[in-house]
Design a protein around this motif. Structure first.
Motif, PDB file in Angstrom:
ATOM      1  N   SER A 361       0.831  -1.214   0.000  1.00 50.25           N
ATOM      2  CA  SER A 361       0.000   0.000   0.000  1.00 50.25           C
ATOM      3  C   SER A 361       0.858   1.253   0.000  1.00 50.25           C
ATOM      4  CB  SER A 361      -0.929  -0.003   1.223  1.00 50.25           C
ATOM      5  OG  SER A 361      -1.857  -1.062   1.156  1.00 50.25           O
ATOM      6  N   GLU A 362       1.970   1.210   0.717  1.00 50.90           N
ATOM      7  CA  GLU A 362       2.892   2.345   0.756  1.00 50.90           C
ATOM      8  C   GLU A 362       3.378   2.691  -0.643  1.00 50.90           C
ATOM      9  OE1 GLU A 362       4.394   5.271   2.861  1.00 50.90           O
ATOM     10  OE2 GLU A 362       4.185   3.517   4.158  1.00 50.90           O
ATOM     11  N   ARG A 363       3.736   1.662  -1.390  1.00 50.34           N
ATOM     12  CA  ARG A 363       4.217   1.896  -2.754  1.00 50.34           C
ATOM     13  C   ARG A 363       3.108   2.410  -3.664  1.00 50.34           C
ATOM     14  NH1 ARG A 363       8.116  -0.573  -6.871  1.00 50.34           N
ATOM     15  NH2 ARG A 363       6.962  -0.326  -8.825  1.00 50.34           N
ATOM     16  N   MET A 364       1.935   1.802  -3.590  1.00 52.43           N
ATOM     17  CA  MET A 364       0.871   2.156  -4.516  1.00 52.43           C
ATOM     18  C   MET A 364       0.375   3.580  -4.343  1.00 52.43           C
ATOM     19  SD  MET A 364      -1.223  -1.459  -4.723  1.00 52.43           S
ATOM     20  CE  MET A 364      -2.445  -0.813  -5.864  1.00 52.43           C
ATOM     21  N   MET A 365       0.368   4.084  -3.112  1.00 52.81           N
ATOM     22  CA  MET A 365      -0.069   5.457  -2.898  1.00 52.81           C
ATOM     23  C   MET A 365       0.893   6.465  -3.513  1.00 52.81           C
ATOM     24  SD  MET A 365      -3.005   5.397  -1.596  1.00 52.81           S
ATOM     25  CE  MET A 365      -3.132   7.170  -1.331  1.00 52.81           C
ATOM     26  N   ALA A 366       2.176   6.112  -3.570  1.00 52.31           N
ATOM     27  CA  ALA A 366       3.158   7.023  -4.154  1.00 52.31           C
ATOM     28  C   ALA A 366       3.265   6.849  -5.668  1.00 52.31           C
ATOM     29  CB  ALA A 366       4.523   6.795  -3.510  1.00 52.31           C
ATOM     30  N   VAL A 367       3.163   5.609  -6.133  1.00 55.65           N
ATOM     31  CA  VAL A 367       3.455   5.293  -7.529  1.00 55.65           C
ATOM     32  C   VAL A 367       2.192   5.241  -8.384  1.00 55.65           C
ATOM     33  CG1 VAL A 367       4.436   3.567  -9.084  1.00 55.65           C
ATOM     34  CG2 VAL A 367       5.552   4.058  -6.903  1.00 55.65           C
ATOM     35  N   ARG A 420       8.889   5.409   1.918  1.00 58.37           N
ATOM     36  CA  ARG A 420       8.070   6.436   1.270  1.00 58.37           C
ATOM     37  C   ARG A 420       8.936   7.438   0.523  1.00 58.37           C
ATOM     38  NH1 ARG A 420       3.637   9.377   4.877  1.00 58.37           N
ATOM     39  NH2 ARG A 420       2.906   7.216   4.817  1.00 58.37           N
ATOM     40  N   MET A 421      10.041   7.853   1.129  1.00 67.84           N
ATOM     41  CA  MET A 421      10.955   8.775   0.472  1.00 67.84           C
ATOM     42  C   MET A 421      11.554   8.141  -0.785  1.00 67.84           C
ATOM     43  SD  MET A 421      12.470  11.700   0.288  1.00 67.84           S
ATOM     44  CE  MET A 421      12.195  12.500   1.882  1.00 67.84           C
ATOM     45  N   LEU A 422      11.813   6.861  -0.740  1.00 65.23           N
ATOM     46  CA  LEU A 422      12.357   6.161  -1.908  1.00 65.23           C
ATOM     47  C   LEU A 422      11.368   6.181  -3.064  1.00 65.23           C
ATOM     48  CD1 LEU A 422      14.552   4.327  -3.165  1.00 65.23           C
ATOM     49  CD2 LEU A 422      13.324   2.374  -2.173  1.00 65.23           C
ATOM     50  N   TYR A 423      10.097   5.918  -2.786  1.00 63.81           N
ATOM     51  CA  TYR A 423       9.105   5.811  -3.852  1.00 63.81           C
ATOM     52  C   TYR A 423       8.760   7.154  -4.492  1.00 63.81           C
ATOM     53  CZ  TYR A 423       8.215   0.951  -2.492  1.00 63.81           C
ATOM     54  OH  TYR A 423       8.340  -0.391  -2.232  1.00 63.81           O
ATOM     55  N   LEU A 424       9.041   8.249  -3.821  1.00 68.47           N
ATOM     56  CA  LEU A 424       8.728   9.565  -4.386  1.00 68.47           C
ATOM     57  C   LEU A 424       9.511   9.864  -5.651  1.00 68.47           C
ATOM     58  CD1 LEU A 424       8.422  11.913  -1.266  1.00 68.47           C
ATOM     59  CD2 LEU A 424       6.603  11.160  -2.807  1.00 68.47           C
ATOM     60  N   ILE A 425      10.624   9.153  -5.851  1.00 66.08           N
ATOM     61  CA  ILE A 425      11.434   9.426  -7.033  1.00 66.08           C
ATOM     62  C   ILE A 425      10.705   9.050  -8.312  1.00 66.08           C
ATOM     63  CG2 ILE A 425      12.582   7.177  -6.971  1.00 66.08           C
ATOM     64  CD1 ILE A 425      13.871  10.579  -8.262  1.00 66.08           C
ATOM     65  N   PHE A 426       9.752   8.127  -8.247  1.00 67.57           N
ATOM     66  CA  PHE A 426       9.053   7.727  -9.468  1.00 67.57           C
ATOM     67  C   PHE A 426       8.243   8.879 -10.073  1.00 67.57           C
ATOM     68  CE2 PHE A 426       9.804   3.461  -7.654  1.00 67.57           C
ATOM     69  CZ  PHE A 426      10.399   2.862  -8.753  1.00 67.57           C
ATOM     70  N   PRO A 427       7.284   9.496  -9.350  1.00 66.96           N
ATOM     71  CA  PRO A 427       6.543  10.600  -9.970  1.00 66.96           C
ATOM     72  C   PRO A 427       7.420  11.791 -10.335  1.00 66.96           C
ATOM     73  CG  PRO A 427       6.007  10.420  -7.630  1.00 66.96           C
ATOM     74  CD  PRO A 427       6.756   9.191  -7.991  1.00 66.96           C
ATOM     75  N   ILE A 428       8.446  12.053  -9.530  1.00 68.57           N
ATOM     76  CA  ILE A 428       9.328  13.186  -9.833  1.00 68.57           C
ATOM     77  C   ILE A 428      10.063  12.965 -11.148  1.00 68.57           C
ATOM     78  CG2 ILE A 428      11.427  14.384  -9.076  1.00 68.57           C
ATOM     79  CD1 ILE A 428      10.422  13.988  -6.192  1.00 68.57           C
ATOM     80  N   SER A 429      10.623  11.778 -11.333  1.00 69.09           N
ATOM     81  CA  SER A 429      11.367  11.502 -12.567  1.00 69.09           C
ATOM     82  C   SER A 429      10.444  11.425 -13.779  1.00 69.09           C
ATOM     83  CB  SER A 429      12.171  10.208 -12.420  1.00 69.09           C
ATOM     84  OG  SER A 429      11.324   9.097 -12.203  1.00 69.09           O
ATOM     85  N   TRP A 430       9.223  10.910 -13.600  1.00 67.07           N
ATOM     86  CA  TRP A 430       8.273  10.869 -14.719  1.00 67.07           C
ATOM     87  C   TRP A 430       7.923  12.273 -15.197  1.00 67.07           C
ATOM     88  CZ3 TRP A 430       4.739   7.087 -11.600  1.00 67.07           C
ATOM     89  CH2 TRP A 430       5.262   5.794 -11.703  1.00 67.07           C
ATOM     90  N   ALA A 431       7.649  13.179 -14.258  1.00 65.55           N
ATOM     91  CA  ALA A 431       7.259  14.543 -14.626  1.00 65.55           C
ATOM     92  C   ALA A 431       8.393  15.249 -15.369  1.00 65.55           C
ATOM     93  CB  ALA A 431       6.874  15.327 -13.369  1.00 65.55           C
ATOM     94  N   ILE A 432       9.612  15.108 -14.877  1.00 63.06           N
ATOM     95  CA  ILE A 432      10.759  15.748 -15.520  1.00 63.06           C
ATOM     96  C   ILE A 432      10.960  15.203 -16.930  1.00 63.06           C
ATOM     97  CG2 ILE A 432      13.280  15.971 -15.443  1.00 63.06           C
ATOM     98  CD1 ILE A 432      13.040  16.000 -12.377  1.00 63.06           C
ATOM     99  N   THR A 433      10.922  13.881 -17.070  1.00 66.94           N
ATOM    100  CA  THR A 433      11.194  13.260 -18.366  1.00 66.94           C
ATOM    101  C   THR A 433      10.087  13.544 -19.371  1.00 66.94           C
ATOM    102  OG1 THR A 433      12.313  11.484 -17.152  1.00 66.94           O
ATOM    103  CG2 THR A 433      11.907  11.116 -19.481  1.00 66.94           C
TER     104      THR A 433
END
Length: 457
Positions: A361-367, A420-433
């Motif tokens: 659930s932790e991953r899915m809420m972030a990703v 949670r801090m680890l999973y935040l990199i997914f939306p951040i990198s998607w938006a930039i790319t």
């Protein structure tokens, strides 16, 4: 299948209304993607329920390695799609024939190389990813069985790409429907009936994918017209091979770029223990069903843009790119948020362990809740690929995703080393790319227009 049915399976991408055709093309692709995901999801559900959390972690933790190695060669099937679409759009049917036979021989070569590399590198790669000792042996076994079936997997993927290049997304779906049902049945027989655990689900996947490969080859052999496959004519023709490599090699490298970063992320997840690994594996499997809906519009985009570029209709290229972006974003937003808000319900299908469900659930809420950004990223990248630019999106992905994720893990994550801090990199990198891809598309567009005005595609 009659010639009339085969003709109806195709569509006219270079004239007439576009949005309806985009949906007609994308929906069977999405259904095919769901069925392909069911191969791995069925593996994970069966082992999670009947072989335990360690077996679930063993199967699920292989996703990053499988994606890193397999998707490099899948990139060449994208090249085959672009090459065949280009020839078909310009009515160069001799070129289509050469592309078909080049692609199918290339599929066997790619699959054989991948099988050898995957089997030999399975243990070293898993050890390098800090796979826990209680999971390692099972993960190695599953990975080696999986890669042993790579030649037939590549044959299916290249064959399906050829059919899709002319607008036929239905027959690949029929192949996967049949093989998907076989996969589920064999999973239950091997794991429950014969107590084979990860070996059983791996073997079931290989057998069922072999069935899909056999069916798609039969379709191409029986095909009338430029897509007809004659085994005696298999050879690597220089011109289509050049185009396949020109598009496919950078596409494969782009996939490696993403997945190298994802392997590093997975290694960090592994450091949180087997419950975190199992939860991430289950969440990743569920997220995949949202992703394949968005990815169907990315695949639609590359085919529509390639055919219309071959036909010299740049205005329709632009319209296809815009509509596919809007569709991917809309479906990704609605489905991603809906699934994330009900994460515990979906995760309970894979495991009843509260620790596993909490980690997933932790991953899915972030990703999953932000997956729509990934849809924009993929469609914008494939729009450039359809225009004939494949190196540029690879460089953009390297900077926007790989370097961003590695820098995040190296410098930002240690400041607050939580999952949670680890999973935040997914939306951040998607938006930039995604932003970088679309900016590059608008920059290369005038160059394509000038090139189109001065030559015949």
């Amino acid at each position: 299948m009659s010639a009339d049915v085969r003709q109806r399976a195709r569509m006219n991408m270079t004239s007439g209304p576009m949005l309806g055709n985009i949906f007609l093309f994308a929906l069977p692709l999405a259904a095919s993607g769901v069925l392909q995901l069911l191969f791995n999801a069925a593996d994970q559900v069966v082992v999670g329920r009947f072989a335990g959390a360690a077996a679930l972690a063993a199967v699920g933790s292989n996703a990053a390695i499988i994606n890193m190695l397999v998707n490099f060669f899948i990139g060449f099937s994208v090249g085959a799609n672009v090459a065949t679409s280009r020839y078909y759009g310009s009515r160069d049917y001799d070129g289509v024939q050469k592309a078909v036979h080049t692609a199918m021989l290339l599929s066997v070569i790619c699959g054989s190389v991948l099988a050898v590399v995957g089997i030999l590198a399975a243990r070293p790669l898993l050890v390098a990813m800090s796979t826990p000792a209680d999971v390692l042996d099972m993960a190695v076994l599953y990975l080696r069985i999986y890669f042993g079936g790579m030649p037939i997997t590549m044959i299916y993927n290249f064959g399906a790409a050829l059919l899709r290049s002319v607008g036929d997304t239905r027959r690949p779906l029929y192949c996967l429907t049949a093989s998907g049902l076989v996969n589920v049945v064999l999973n239950l027989i091997f794991v429950i009936g014969f107590d084979m655990s990860v070996a059983g689900v791996g073997l079931a996947t290989v057998i069922s994918q072999g069935m899909a490969a056999f069916m798609v080859v039969c379709i191409l052999v029986r095909e009338q017209g430029p897509l007809h496959l004659d085994m005696r004519l298999l050879r690597l023709s220089p011109e289509p091979l050049r185009l396949i490599i020109t598009v496919g090699l950078p596409t494969g490298v782009q996939s490696i770029v993403f997945n190298v970063a994802n392997v590093v992320v997975q290694s960090t997840i592994n450091s949180f223990g087997s419950a975190a690994m199992a939860g991430a594996a289950a969440a990743h499997s569920i997220e995949g069903f949202v992703y394949c809906i968005m990815d169907s519009f990315a695949q639609t985009c590359v085919t529509f843009t390639s055919q219309n570029l071959g036909a010299g209709k740049l205005d329709r290229v632009d319209r296809a790119a815009l509509l596919c972006n809007l569709c991917a974003f809309g479906f990704g937003l609605v489905l991603g948020v809906s699934v994330a808000l009900n994460s515990s319900i979906f995760l309970n299908i894979y495991s009843s362990d509260p620790a596993v469900i909490a980690a997933g659930s932790e991953r899915m809420m972030a990703v999953c809740a932000t997956y729509c950004l990934c849809g924009l990223m993929d469609v914008s990248s494939d729009a450039m690929r359809g225009l004939g630019y494949s190196i540029l999106p690879t460089l953009v992905s390297f900077c926007g995703s790989c370097l961003t994720r590695l820098a995040w893990i190296r410098f930002i994550f240690p400041l607050n080393p939580t999952i949670r801090m680890l999973y935040l990199i997914f939306p951040i990198s998607w938006a930039i790319t995604a932003a970088l891809h679309w900016a590059c598309y608008t920059l290369v567009h005038p160059r394509v227009a000038r090139r189109l005005a001065g030559s015949n595609f």
